[in-house]
Design a protein around this motif. Structure first.
Motif, short mmCIF file in Angstrom:
data_model
loop_
_atom_site.label_atom_id
_atom_site.label_comp_id
_atom_site.label_asym_id
_atom_site.label_seq_id
_atom_site.Cartn_x
_atom_site.Cartn_y
_atom_site.Cartn_z
N SER A 1 -5.31 3.48 -0.85
CA SER A 1 -4.90 4.36 -1.95
C SER A 1 -4.10 5.54 -1.41
O SER A 1 -4.40 6.07 -0.33
CB SER A 1 -6.12 4.92 -2.68
OG SER A 1 -7.02 3.89 -3.03
N TYR A 2 -3.13 5.97 -2.20
CA TYR A 2 -2.35 7.15 -1.77
C TYR A 2 -3.29 8.33 -1.51
O TYR A 2 -3.16 9.02 -0.51
CB TYR A 2 -1.35 7.54 -2.87
CG TYR A 2 -0.29 6.52 -3.18
CD1 TYR A 2 0.36 5.81 -2.17
CD2 TYR A 2 0.09 6.28 -4.51
CE1 TYR A 2 1.35 4.88 -2.47
CE2 TYR A 2 1.08 5.35 -4.81
CZ TYR A 2 1.70 4.65 -3.79
OH TYR A 2 2.68 3.74 -4.09
N ASP B 1 -14.83 4.50 -10.75
CA ASP B 1 -13.55 4.14 -10.12
C ASP B 1 -13.82 3.16 -8.98
O ASP B 1 -14.35 3.54 -7.94
CB ASP B 1 -12.86 5.42 -9.60
CG ASP B 1 -11.58 5.10 -8.83
OD1 ASP B 1 -11.19 3.92 -8.79
OD2 ASP B 1 -10.99 6.04 -8.27
N HIS C 1 -6.71 -3.65 -5.31
CA HIS C 1 -5.96 -2.90 -6.31
C HIS C 1 -4.87 -2.05 -5.63
O HIS C 1 -3.69 -2.11 -5.99
CB HIS C 1 -6.92 -2.01 -7.13
CG HIS C 1 -6.25 -1.29 -8.26
ND1 HIS C 1 -5.59 -0.10 -8.10
CD2 HIS C 1 -6.10 -1.62 -9.57
CE1 HIS C 1 -5.09 0.30 -9.25
NE2 HIS C 1 -5.38 -0.61 -10.15
N ALA C 2 -5.30 -1.31 -4.64
CA ALA C 2 -4.32 -0.44 -3.96
C ALA C 2 -3.36 -1.25 -3.10
O ALA C 2 -2.23 -0.83 -2.85
CB ALA C 2 -5.06 0.60 -3.11
N THR D 1 -11.36 1.36 -7.60
CA THR D 1 -10.07 1.01 -7.01
C THR D 1 -9.76 1.82 -5.74
O THR D 1 -8.77 1.56 -5.07
CB THR D 1 -8.92 1.26 -8.01
OG1 THR D 1 -8.83 2.67 -8.27
CG2 THR D 1 -9.14 0.50 -9.31
N PHE D 2 -10.62 2.80 -5.44
CA PHE D 2 -10.31 3.71 -4.33
C PHE D 2 -10.56 3.01 -2.99
O PHE D 2 -11.58 2.33 -2.81
CB PHE D 2 -11.21 4.95 -4.46
CG PHE D 2 -10.92 6.01 -3.46
CD1 PHE D 2 -9.74 6.74 -3.52
CD2 PHE D 2 -11.82 6.28 -2.43
CE1 PHE D 2 -9.47 7.73 -2.59
CE2 PHE D 2 -11.56 7.27 -1.50
CZ PHE D 2 -10.38 8.00 -1.58
N CYS E 1 -0.02 0.16 -3.92
CA CYS E 1 0.43 1.15 -2.93
C CYS E 1 1.07 0.51 -1.69
O CYS E 1 1.96 1.10 -1.08
CB CYS E 1 -0.74 2.02 -2.45
SG CYS E 1 -1.66 2.79 -3.79
N ARG F 1 -10.02 -3.23 -1.52
CA ARG F 1 -8.68 -2.68 -1.32
C ARG F 1 -7.60 -3.38 -2.15
O ARG F 1 -6.44 -2.99 -2.08
CB ARG F 1 -8.31 -2.80 0.17
CG ARG F 1 -9.12 -1.86 1.04
CD ARG F 1 -8.79 -2.06 2.50
NE ARG F 1 -9.44 -1.04 3.31
CZ ARG F 1 -9.26 -0.93 4.62
NH1 ARG F 1 -8.47 -1.75 5.26
NH2 ARG F 1 -9.87 0.03 5.29
#
Ligand SMILES: Nc1ncnc2c1ncn2[C@@H]1O[C@H](COP(=O)(O)OP(=O)(O)OP(=O)(O)O)[C@@H](O)[C@H]1O
Ligand SMILES: O=C(CO)[C@H](O)[C@H](O)COP(=O)(O)O
Length: 290
Positions: free
Chosen positions: A71-72, A64, A189-190, A66-67, A194, A187
């Motif tokens: 991220s939420y 992963d 992606h988020a 994308t964290f 988000c 960051r």
């Protein structure tokens, strides 16, 4: 939404300028005799700095990539929702600080990268003021937008946001350009999934646009100044906004759409004062009538 205990939520990415905007709000609160309880989005991170590093490594080992702090699930958004809800119902709530640097460590007595303890709001207040990353999130678990009475997006165009982030993180948080660049990339992606969706929930967005070349934000020697930028102000619902008054009071401002105003960068503070003072007065007058 709470008529009795209203909430103002200022939302923006890291480095966007939400802390800077707070100084304008503090000036309005002081002048209008409004007592505000303030909370910061970073206080709702799920992990301290060392734990975040471990969690990041774990996620990457699992594939992963994308964290990130955007991220939420890197944040206690359920806890933030609980604070918004509790404040709306009782005028109370819990706060803490995430300590970023040595200066804050000195102030709060906690080393950088750690949280202070949760404490209840000390005094009675007229409203709650939030500034941070996630103040208008709507997802399948929380609906923060529904609980805030006035939602504001602070969103410089992305090159400018990166310049601000790089300069601030180097100057006060001790990071290198390379480290900040890695963080921006991680960051992304988020950021898209988000952070950005919130700016369709916000009532007013403030988007600073540089009018100097920022094509390579990673080598910019300084943050474009007020005179080197314009500010686009977009109202989700323009009904009741006196644009004629605003354009006459803010020299050299003009309308670009039926709900959008452009003001010179140096007029940002004035524009915010003119726009927010009556809104805050209305929120507080209503709450005092309850
Ligand atoms: N309107 C502005 N004009 C010039 N510089 C600005 C403006 N707004 C913010 N900055 C600068 O950008 C940097 C980041 O601003 P600020 O600390 O307010 O961001 P933030 O959104 O609170 O970030 P974080 O959430 O990561 O703490 C700071 O160096 C600040 O001085
Ligand atoms: O400003 C931020 C998010 O709004 C920071 O990036 C976040 O709080 C993590 O901080 P650090 O990398 O210093 O531990």
């Amino acid at each position: 939404m709470s008529k009795k205990h209203p909430i103002i939520s200022v939302t923006g990415s890291s480095g966007a300028g939400t802390s800077t905007v707070k100084t304008t709000f503090d000036a309005i609160f002081r002048r209008e005799g409004v007592k505000a309880a303030s909370i910061e989005g970073d206080a709702f991170h799920r992990y301290d700095r060392a734990q975040m590093k471990t969690e990041l490594q774990k996620r990457m080992a699992e594939g992963d990539y994308t964290f990130s702090h955007f991220s939420y699930d890197a944040n206690e958004l359920g806890e933030l929702e609980r604070v918004f809800r509790e404040y709306g119902e009782t005028g109370n709530g819990l706060k803490r600080h995430y300590v970023h640097d040595d200066e804050e460590a000195e102030k709060f007595g906690v080393p950088p990268g750690h949280f202070t303890a949760w404490t209840a709001f000390q005094e009675e207040s007229d409203l709650l003021f939030y500034e941070g990353l996630h103040g208008a999130v709507v997802n399948d678990q929380v609906n923060l937008a529904a609980l805030a009475d006035l939602k504001i997006g602070v969103v410089p165009v992305i090159n400018l946001e990166w310049i601000q982030k790089i300069h601030r993180d180097k100057a006060s948080r001790g990071y290198t350009t390379e480290a900040v660049t890695d963080t921006i990339l991680r960051r992304m992606h988020a950021y898209v999934h988000c952070i950005c969706p919130q700016f369709s929930e916000t009532d007013i967005n403030f988007q600073r646009v540089p009018v100097v070349d920022t094509s390579n934000p990673f080598i910019a020697r300084w943050i474009p100044t007020a005179d080197e930028s314009l500010l686009v102000i977009r109202f989700k619902n323009p009904r009741g906004i006196d644009f004629q008054y605003l354009t006459s009071m803010i020299h050299d401002s003009w309308m670009t759409r039926a709900n959008s105003l452009v003001v010179p960068g140096g007029k940002m503070d004035l524009a915010m004062q003119l726009i927010f003072t009556p809104m805050i007065q209305r929120l507080v007058d209503e709450s005092r009538k309850q």
